[in-house]
Design an enzyme around this catalytic site. Structure first.
Site, PDB file in Angstrom:
ATOM      1  N   GLU A 102       0.833  -1.214   0.000  1.00 56.34           N
ATOM      2  CA  GLU A 102       0.000   0.000   0.000  1.00 56.34           C
ATOM      3  C   GLU A 102       0.856   1.248   0.000  1.00 56.34           C
ATOM      4  O   GLU A 102       1.988   1.237   0.481  1.00 56.34           O
ATOM      5  CB  GLU A 102      -0.884   0.019   1.251  1.00 56.34           C
ATOM      6  CG  GLU A 102      -2.336  -0.317   1.009  1.00 56.34           C
ATOM      7  CD  GLU A 102      -3.113   0.694   0.158  1.00 56.34           C
ATOM      8  OE1 GLU A 102      -2.512   1.532  -0.540  1.00 56.34           O
ATOM      9  OE2 GLU A 102      -4.346   0.629   0.194  1.00 56.34           O
ATOM     10  N   ASP A 103       0.303   2.333  -0.515  1.00 56.26           N
ATOM     11  CA  ASP A 103       1.007   3.609  -0.476  1.00 56.26           C
ATOM     12  C   ASP A 103       0.865   4.277   0.889  1.00 56.26           C
ATOM     13  O   ASP A 103       1.835   4.722   1.480  1.00 56.26           O
ATOM     14  CB  ASP A 103       0.518   4.541  -1.598  1.00 56.26           C
ATOM     15  CG  ASP A 103      -0.993   4.697  -1.645  1.00 56.26           C
ATOM     16  OD1 ASP A 103      -1.711   3.993  -0.893  1.00 56.26           O
ATOM     17  OD2 ASP A 103      -1.469   5.521  -2.441  1.00 56.26           O
ATOM     18  N   ASP A 106      -4.299   5.714   6.229  1.00 54.04           N
ATOM     19  CA  ASP A 106      -4.762   6.938   6.893  1.00 54.04           C
ATOM     20  C   ASP A 106      -5.683   6.535   8.047  1.00 54.04           C
ATOM     21  O   ASP A 106      -5.211   6.283   9.147  1.00 54.04           O
ATOM     22  CB  ASP A 106      -5.446   7.794   5.814  1.00 54.04           C
ATOM     23  CG  ASP A 106      -5.852   9.173   6.294  1.00 54.04           C
ATOM     24  OD1 ASP A 106      -5.383   9.595   7.360  1.00 54.04           O
ATOM     25  OD2 ASP A 106      -6.649   9.827   5.606  1.00 54.04           O
ATOM     26  N   PHE A 155      -1.949  16.448   4.322  1.00 55.16           N
ATOM     27  CA  PHE A 155      -2.049  15.828   3.006  1.00 55.16           C
ATOM     28  C   PHE A 155      -0.704  15.866   2.276  1.00 55.16           C
ATOM     29  O   PHE A 155      -0.033  16.890   2.238  1.00 55.16           O
ATOM     30  CB  PHE A 155      -3.108  16.548   2.172  1.00 55.16           C
ATOM     31  CG  PHE A 155      -3.445  15.831   0.908  1.00 55.16           C
ATOM     32  CD1 PHE A 155      -4.314  14.746   0.924  1.00 55.16           C
ATOM     33  CD2 PHE A 155      -2.882  16.220  -0.298  1.00 55.16           C
ATOM     34  CE1 PHE A 155      -4.622  14.061  -0.244  1.00 55.16           C
ATOM     35  CE2 PHE A 155      -3.188  15.535  -1.476  1.00 55.16           C
ATOM     36  CZ  PHE A 155      -4.052  14.463  -1.440  1.00 55.16           C
ATOM     37  N   ARG A 168       1.533  12.462  -9.218  1.00 51.99           N
ATOM     38  CA  ARG A 168       2.026  11.104  -8.927  1.00 51.99           C
ATOM     39  C   ARG A 168       3.467  10.906  -9.370  1.00 51.99           C
ATOM     40  O   ARG A 168       4.192  10.084  -8.831  1.00 51.99           O
ATOM     41  CB  ARG A 168       1.184  10.051  -9.671  1.00 51.99           C
ATOM     42  CG  ARG A 168      -0.233   9.899  -9.172  1.00 51.99           C
ATOM     43  CD  ARG A 168      -0.856   8.629  -9.747  1.00 51.99           C
ATOM     44  NE  ARG A 168      -2.315   8.606  -9.617  1.00 51.99           N
ATOM     45  CZ  ARG A 168      -2.958   8.227  -8.519  1.00 51.99           C
ATOM     46  NH1 ARG A 168      -2.286   7.854  -7.442  1.00 51.99           N
ATOM     47  NH2 ARG A 168      -4.275   8.217  -8.484  1.00 51.99           N
TER      48      ARG A 168
END
Ligand code: 5GP
Ligand code: MG
Length: 178
Positions: A102-103, A106, A155, A168
């Site tokens: 996963e990136d 959260d 963020f 990206r």
């Protein structure tokens, strides 16, 4: 470049490419040591993890398989609201050692749902590797030993992660400037 503009927002350099690569290599080495002999199946969760996965997996030196999945959400017809759906998993994972790539984690809700969907397919074990974790936002109980960086709640963009579909391809990770 210490700041970048993505659409209407300014972002400041937060984690450099060099720092990212060094840490990603360390985590890959941990996985090499812990999962040797298990022929793990890496499940790369698109889109955000594509850069992390490309770097991590080139530092994986044990025999392994790699596949790509997507977690899509759609509005259910019932009152339950948002339902998550797993797309693209064609391999049989029964009895396999699975590693979710996963990136960012959260709240952790996406990961929790993904784990439930995978557990129904009876793998031998499931591990999670995540480039980033926001511990301050985590709402569910998750065991994430193979995490690269714990970050603040703000963020971020770059190294695979987007802001409204852009950013990206940035080499470094940037944090929004409020
Ligand atoms: P969770 O279900 O853990 O709350 O959400 C995880 C998803 O939220 C990630 O896969 C990612 O799409 C998105 N996300 C959470 N924080 C950030 C962030 O700081 N930047 C970007 N680009 N996406 C984020
Ligand atoms: Mg993701």
């Amino acid at each position: 470049m210490n700041t970048v503009q993505v659409k209407d927002k300014q972002f400041a350099l937060y984690i450099s490419e060099e720092k990212l690569l060094n840490r990603v290599k360390e985590v890959a080495e941990q996985l090499n040591a812990d999962l040797a002999g298990k022929n793990p199946l890496f499940l790369v969760v698109l889109n955000g993890s594509f850069v992390f996965a490309a770097d991590l997996l080139r530092d994986i030196t044990i025999p392994c398989e790699i596949t790509f999945v997507r977690v899509a959400s759609y509005e259910g017809t019932s009152s339950t609201g948002e339902i998550k759906q797993l797309l693209g998993l064609t391999q049989d994972i029964k009895g396999r050692t699975v590693v979710i790539v996963e990136d960012i984690i959260d709240t952790g809700f996406t990961m929790k749902e993904l784990l439930h969907m995978l557990e129904e397919k009876n793998p031998a074990e499931i591990h999670i590797t995540s480039l980033l974790v926001k511990p301050g936002n985590l709402k569910v109980d998750l065991n994430i030993p193979y995490r690269c960086f714990d970050i603040e709640n703000d963020f971020i963009v770059g190294y695979g992660l987007d802001y409204d579909h852009e950013g990206r391809n940035l080499r470094h990770i940037y944090q929004v400037v409020e």
